[in-house]
Structures are given as structure tokens and as C-alpha cells.
Design a protein around this motif. Structure first.
Motif, PDB file in Angstrom:
ATOM      1  N   ASN A  65       0.857  -1.169   0.000  1.00  0.00           N
ATOM      2  CA  ASN A  65       0.000   0.000   0.000  1.00  0.00           C
ATOM      3  C   ASN A  65       0.899   1.225   0.000  1.00  0.00           C
ATOM      4  O   ASN A  65       1.629   1.471   0.966  1.00  0.00           O
ATOM      5  CB  ASN A  65      -0.914   0.021   1.238  1.00  0.00           C
ATOM      6  N   VAL A  66       0.858   1.986  -1.107  1.00  0.00           N
ATOM      7  CA  VAL A  66       1.766   3.115  -1.279  1.00  0.00           C
ATOM      8  C   VAL A  66       0.973   4.412  -1.213  1.00  0.00           C
ATOM      9  O   VAL A  66       0.095   4.654  -2.052  1.00  0.00           O
ATOM     10  CB  VAL A  66       2.514   3.034  -2.627  1.00  0.00           C
ATOM     11  N   ARG A  67       1.244   5.223  -0.202  1.00  0.00           N
ATOM     12  CA  ARG A  67       0.610   6.537  -0.121  1.00  0.00           C
ATOM     13  C   ARG A  67       1.350   7.504  -1.025  1.00  0.00           C
ATOM     14  O   ARG A  67       2.529   7.317  -1.335  1.00  0.00           O
ATOM     15  CB  ARG A  67       0.627   7.053   1.321  1.00  0.00           C
ATOM     16  N   LEU A  68       0.664   8.561  -1.427  1.00  0.00           N
ATOM     17  CA  LEU A  68       1.259   9.498  -2.370  1.00  0.00           C
ATOM     18  C   LEU A  68       2.256  10.450  -1.707  1.00  0.00           C
ATOM     19  O   LEU A  68       2.896  11.235  -2.403  1.00  0.00           O
ATOM     20  CB  LEU A  68       0.152  10.280  -3.083  1.00  0.00           C
ATOM     21  N   ASP A  69       2.413  10.368  -0.388  1.00  0.00           N
ATOM     22  CA  ASP A  69       3.486  11.103   0.274  1.00  0.00           C
ATOM     23  C   ASP A  69       4.745  10.253   0.398  1.00  0.00           C
ATOM     24  O   ASP A  69       5.731  10.670   1.020  1.00  0.00           O
ATOM     25  CB  ASP A  69       3.034  11.594   1.659  1.00  0.00           C
TER      26      ASP A  69
END
Length: 359
Positions: A65-69
Motif C-alpha cells: 500500500n503506497v501513499r502518495l506522500d
């Protein structure tokens, strides 16, 4: 004695095989992600709420799960549990919820990380359960079936969408071909209210958008002895309905009413272009919008995701090995609010896009 020795040797060989395989798997490099911001602020709330769910289809089997931050969470697939667990365990849902959704009379809806399941074991009561993926508690509610629904023979409850505290459910009896009924379940006050549809269909009714008591919907009637159908679109306040003939021929993958209830947004989809229509309900005028999106390079045609939510269009596309392009676009103004690229430093072909997750 010989049988015992054979079993012992077989057990030792199996143990060594699993051990060697585990060591081999651990030696494989894992993806290393960074996020490149092309446009917009990754710290703004509408961007911070988005995560890209990626999966390593290689031998190691890792969910990311990759957050955009730039923050990354990963979950490794357990070899032993993967061999023996039921597929129903993959999402971690509690056992009682999994048993409920397996029932023949239950239909489900997944929206913003919450799974809703509703059905009627008989025509006297409705049973609703919903569960949020990050929690173990399942909310269970039982409602007496409304009087009109109790008259049906084989009732099917289909959850459409949750808006605020209300879950909208369409009800149909395919055995008697009665008209479709629409209900609003207040999840806070535990009440069920019928929503009147001035024009309905004995075959199919599709809800295109809901805002308060305002509903845009489409009826479908199939011509007898033919595969052709007649579709009609209406805009209703529950008392009266206006036909929207200009929308009858438009095919859309996703639709919703704008947050102010004045416009219907209809999202279409092509392989190399994202296009949508914004229809003004007051003026009866429509505007066509589109944007070019990077081509998906996955040879299986995977790696593309689009979501229409709260007047915004979220797109995610695999544009190269290990590169996922993310965009957030205002559907009404066509303005790009954010664009960024999630990059895997190893450029692994095995890493694929599952979906976008909204917190």
C-alpha cells in the motif's frame, strides 16, 4: 518398520524442501518504491486519503500500500497459511461475516473500505451486516420488511450506495417481474423508508445518481422475442419525474450526481483516453470532457484503475515497468488537481496495480 522409515524419510525430505524454498524466497529482492510529484501538493487532504494497492506477482508474493506522500506498507504472503487457508480468509473478514455473505440470498457492496451485505431469509425481515477491513467488529442490523416488500415472492435486495448515514437498496422480485422498489436505510436511526419512483420497470432499474431526495435513474424494458431493449432516463424528486431523453443513449461505466445535486457526471472509459459527460439538470445541456492518459504497457491489459467519487476522477495507470501514474481531476472543471508517479527502483515487471484505496 519399513513403512515407518519411508514416512520418516518423506517427512524429512518435505521439511528440507520447504526450508530451502523459504530461504530462496527470502533471498529475492523486494520492490522499493518512491513517489515523484508532477503536479499539485501531496499533503492536501484529497491526496493524503489515497493509497495505491500494488501486488508482487512473483514468487515472493507481497502486497504494497503506497501513499502518495511516499509512505509504504507491505504485507508478505505466508507460505504455509497460503497453502491451507480458504480463499475467504484472504481479506481477513471475521468468520461469521464470511458465513453470512456465502448465503444464496445475500448480495454485497464494497465502498470506501467497508463491505456491506444484505439479504432476506424470508419476506418478513431484512438482515444487514457491514464490516470495515481495518476492524474486527461486524455491525449487524435486522429490520422488519416493509409492507410492499412482504408481498413479493422471491425478494432480491441489492445494495446500491451509502451516502452519509443512508444506505440505498433496490428491491426486485424476478419471479413475478414486479416493478423495482427503492428504499433508504438510515443506519444511525435504524429506519427503512420507501422512495417513490414515479416510473419504474418490471425488468431493470439502474440508479445513476442520488442527492437528498433527488434521483436520476434509468428504466430498461426488453422487447419480447428480441435482444433489443428500450431505455428511458428520468429525473425525479419522489413525487414527479422528468424524462431526460438526451441521456437515453449514453453508456457510462460510472455515474453520480454532483455534490450540489445540479449535475449528473457520467464517466466513460477507453484504452487510451478517459472521457466523461457533465449534464446540467436545469438547463438540459451537456459538456463533453476528456483527457489523454498514458498507455497501459502490461501485456495482459492489466494495470488500469478509474474511480468517480465526490465530483473527482481518480485514475491510476501502469505506464512502464514499475511505474504507476496517478491523477486526480475535477470532473466539472477538468482541472488536474494532482499528478504523480509511483516508481519501483527495481522496475519489476511482476509488480501490478490492484486498485486505489480511499481512507
Amino acid at each position: 518398520m519399513r513403512k515407518f522409515k519411508f514416512v520418516l524419510i518423506l517427512a524429512v525430505v518435505s521439511f528440507l524442501t520447504v526450508g530451502i524454498y523459504t530461504v530462496f524466497i527470502q533471498s529475492i529482492d523486494e520492490s522499493d518504491f518512491t513517489v515523484e510529484t508532477v503536479k499539485g501538493d501531496p499533503k492536501q487532504p484529497l491526496v493524503r486519503s489515497v493509497q495505491a494497492e500494488l501486488y508482487d506477482q512473483g514468487l515472493k508474493g507481497v502486497d504494497y500500500n503506497v501513499r502518495l506522500d511516499g509512505h509504504v506498507e507491505k504485507t508478505k504472503e505466508n507460505l504455509i497459511s497460503g497453502l491451507f487457508e480458504s480463499p475467504y480468509n484472504e481479506n481477513g473478514a471475521p468468520a461469521d461475516f464470511r458465513r453470512f455473505i456465502r448465503s444464496d440470498y445475500v448480495l454485497t457492496l464494497e465502498q470506501e473500505g467497508v463491505s456491506y451485505a444484505i439479504g432476506t431469509p424470508n419476506n418478513n425481515k431484512w438482515e444487514l451486516q457491514y464490516w470495515q477491513g481495518s476492524k474486527q467488529r461486524v455491525v449487524k442490523k435486522m429490520f422488519p420488511a416493509p409492507a410492499e416488500a412482504q408481498k413479493l415472492v422471491e425478494t432480491e435486495l441489492n445494495p446500491y450506495r451509502r451516502i452519509g448515514n443512508n444506505l440505498y437498496v433496490s428491491v426486485q422480485d424476478y419471479q413475478t417481474n414486479s416493478g423495482t422498489l427503492l428504499y433508504k436505510i438510515d443506519l444511525k436511526n435504524d429506519t427503512v423508508q420507501k422512495i417513490n419512483l414515479p416510473y419504474t420497470s418490471k425488468k431493470e432499474v439502474m440508479i445513476l445518481g442520488i442527492h437528498d431526495e433527488m434521483i436520476v435513474y434509468r428504466t430498461v424494458e426488453y422487447l419480447e422475442g428480441s435482444d433489443e431493449s428500450i431505455e428511458k432516463t428520468y429525473w425525479s424528486d419522489g413525487e414527479t419525474a422528468q424524462p431526460l431523453k438526451a441521456l437515453n443513449s449514453i453508456i457510462a461505466n460510472q455515474t453520480e450526481l454532483s455534490e450540489d445535486g445540479t449535475k449528473l457526471i457520467m464517466l466513460e472509459g477507453d484504452s487510451d483516453q478517459s472521457s466523461w459527460i457533465v449534464y446540467d439538470l436545469a438547463s438540459k445541456k451537456s459538456e463533453k470532457h476528456s483527457m489523454d492518459i498514458p498507455l497501459v504497457t502490461d501485456k495482459f491489459g492489466l494495470g488500469s484503475y478509474t474511480e468517480l467519487k465526490d465530483d473527482l476522477i481518480y485514475t491510476a495507470n501502469r505506464i512502464d515497468d514499475g511505474v504507476i501514474n496517478i491523477r486526480i481531476v475535477d470532473a466539472v472543471s477538468e482541472r488536474v488537481l494532482y499528478e504523480g508517479n509511483i516508481k519501483d527502483k527495481l522496475k519489476r515487471k511482476e509488480t501490478s496495480l490492484n486498485s486505489l484505496i480511499f481512507n
